[in-house]
Design an enzyme around this catalytic site. Sequence first.
Site, PDB file in Angstrom:
ATOM      1  N   GLU A  72       0.783  -1.229   0.000  1.00 35.69           N
ATOM      2  CA  GLU A  72       0.000   0.000   0.000  1.00 35.69           C
ATOM      3  C   GLU A  72       0.819   1.286   0.000  1.00 35.69           C
ATOM      4  OE1 GLU A  72      -3.379   0.343  -0.109  1.00 35.69           O
ATOM      5  OE2 GLU A  72      -3.522  -1.822  -0.426  1.00 35.69           O
ATOM      6  N   SER A  86     -54.182 -16.277  42.159  1.00 33.61           N
ATOM      7  CA  SER A  86     -53.944 -16.473  43.595  1.00 33.61           C
ATOM      8  C   SER A  86     -52.511 -16.201  44.025  1.00 33.61           C
ATOM      9  CB  SER A  86     -54.335 -17.892  43.996  1.00 33.61           C
ATOM     10  OG  SER A  86     -55.726 -18.083  43.847  1.00 33.61           O
TER      11      SER A  86
END
Length: 792
Positions: free
Chosen positions: A76, A455
């Site tokens: 690069e 309940s």
Amino acid sequence: MGVAFGSLALLGAIGVFLVLRNLPDTGDLASYTPPLPSTVRAADGTVLTSYSRERRIFLPYKDMPPQLIHAYLSAEDKTFFTHSGLDYLGIAQAVLTNVKSLGSGKRPVGASTITQQVAKNLLLNNEVTFARKIKEAVLARRLEQALTKQQILELYLNQIFLGRNSYGVEAAAQAYFGKTVSQLDTAQMAYLAILPKAPSNYNPVGNHDKALARRNWVLGQMAANGYLTTAQRDAAIAEPLVAIRNVVPVKSRLGDYFLEDVRRELIAKFGETEADGPNSVYGGGLWIRTSIDPFIQKAAEKAMRDGLVRYDRARGWRGAAAHIETGEGWAGRLRAVNLPTGYDEWRAAVVLAKDGGSARLGFTDGSEGTLPSWGAPQVLAGVGTPALQHLKVGDVVPVSKAADGTYALRQIPAVSGGMVVQDPHTGRVLAMVGGWDARQSSFNRATQAQRQPGSTFKPIVYVTALENGFTPASIFVDAPYCVFQSRSLGKKCFRNFGGGYAGAQTMRWGLEQSRNLMTVRIAYSTGMDKVVATAKALGVGSYQPVLAIALGAGETTVLNLTNAYAQLFNAGRAGTPSLIDMVQDRNGKVIWRRDTRKCTDCNRADWAGESMPRPGGKPKQAIDARSAYQIVHLMEGVVQRGTAMNLASMDRPLAGKTGTTSGPTNVWFIGGTPDLVAGLYLGYDKPRNLGGYAQGGTIAVPIWRQFGEVVLKDAPKMPFVVPPGIRMVKIDRRSGKRVFGGTPSTERHAAVIWEAFKPESEPRRTVAPPNPNARRTVRSDADFLRNEGGIY
């Protein structure tokens, strides 16, 4: 002419200003950090998942192999360590090339240095314009001023996209070769170096020859730049280019609902993306320690799924889960169905062919198997004929593997539910099940489903009564009870779940047997305004003070009600459920902690045998500790003699309460030990009748028992702690009267039991005076001793 030139210069300056005005300054560039995934861990440190948009593993420059850096420089930017951000010679060559190719339709070539690529990748976009190139050049110069060359390379090698959803060299090394960067050889490093410009062009499978040629070119450049000898270059070139398959990592689905709630909570605290701040969930690199216990989570998921399957199996087979075409590519179409199989051992299958009494199955990986007739014993719901007769080619069904290698037909339950397991001492949520499978529905039934608790709400009524002068031995009548609601609503009459009446009974008996009529009377006598205030204080919910609420008609979530029980189990101390223990930033600094109590000397370097330091602060009481123990002691009776007797044979201190709502549409059980509370419900997402036999004791309790037998197998059998101010008194279980003979027992039909009373609230002594037609009542032990003249 001078004026014209000056005007052009001014316009040019204005243009440059407009292009560059929003660029970051040097200080911003110096503090830039790449986005990192946030990692979620269990309480024992096990990594559970990560939250990320990009697969990236940050690697410091010092840990990068020199040969990897040489490969990228050769591919690069070979003058990287000598230029100041821009390669002017390269720029000139690129301009010349682009001028020559004008009108050819070719994409212009660039001369971007690594520094320029960092500027573009981090802060700009990929548009090919003169303005962007100016910005890129300016940013590159600023980067060179703000950062060292090593820091720029570190950013570059951690930021670049390299294909296969990999960002940075460490993630790419694992994605292509299944290794860390430090384990790669020179040829593999050179391959990674060819990927930044166009990863798809150098796919090691689809474009193998092109990728190989480019890799070898990089190896040649490394030798030309002095990083490799000729022999090393030739040896690397001779190495074949072999990459692993591009597969999506298999993600464990353990605790999916728990982890999704964690994700939502983190986003609310820290934001989602980098735009929300440096500690965002999808870019901040956070380390999150949750309260989930993998062992308990696995047991909870297994128990809930088994319970859902047991209930659903009795209702027959409902048909295939989906249908696809079975021609070429059927495996991909089957994968796209993403069938929520729940169990790890269940697999999605498609019927490829039927031959007499069996079917040929295909699986998502392209393999095949056989479903024999004995593997599909289910009958079609409402029809009664064997399921295998109704299977068609293309039908998608869940199956499980049998011992002989064939497969058995399975079915994803239509019913669902939620479960929460909590540490009552801290409020930490140890496990959470939000449904059958999060792939089926992300809706979390443990935290989002508002259901009537039936309940399981009664302990809230009873503890309120205990807070307001009643005792476990107080007598209430189990008999018809009606109230006039209003002129428009008329009279409302309540009834027991199973019908019938039992007359005058103790509060204990009323809770153990879950008697609705007694509960309504207790609520009315105590005051519904006080009952709903207790519900709010415990975090169950905010309700109107109407009697139906006493029977669980108000909606709540499993999490909220389980947390309420946890507070009762923890001596009435106020507590809030929590899923996250601690959050650290990418550098390990704690930025959020659940427990904010101060602890002097907790971080001291040494210890010489002194008293251990303890966190400060005094917890707030939601309920009086004595009342909390009384209701827990009553709920122990529910397990020993009441509606949760299925748990009694576990032979350990347990307390809890069942619940069944009208219909019945929901069945519940919440209970546990002094150190663990778990609550669950089962019901359809769109409430409908579960069947006349469905009750909390017959469906929810067996699920809890399966869970408890696994989790509590090796746990010590610890009793519930009796707080100061409680007196344990022998009473007759049915009448509530105090007795002086007999041995208290926890057996189902025990006549004498220990009961918990607050001082001066225990049943009065009754003695026979000389006149047999008269009775004399003594209010306390002190009065009795004074009147009788001493110790008896």
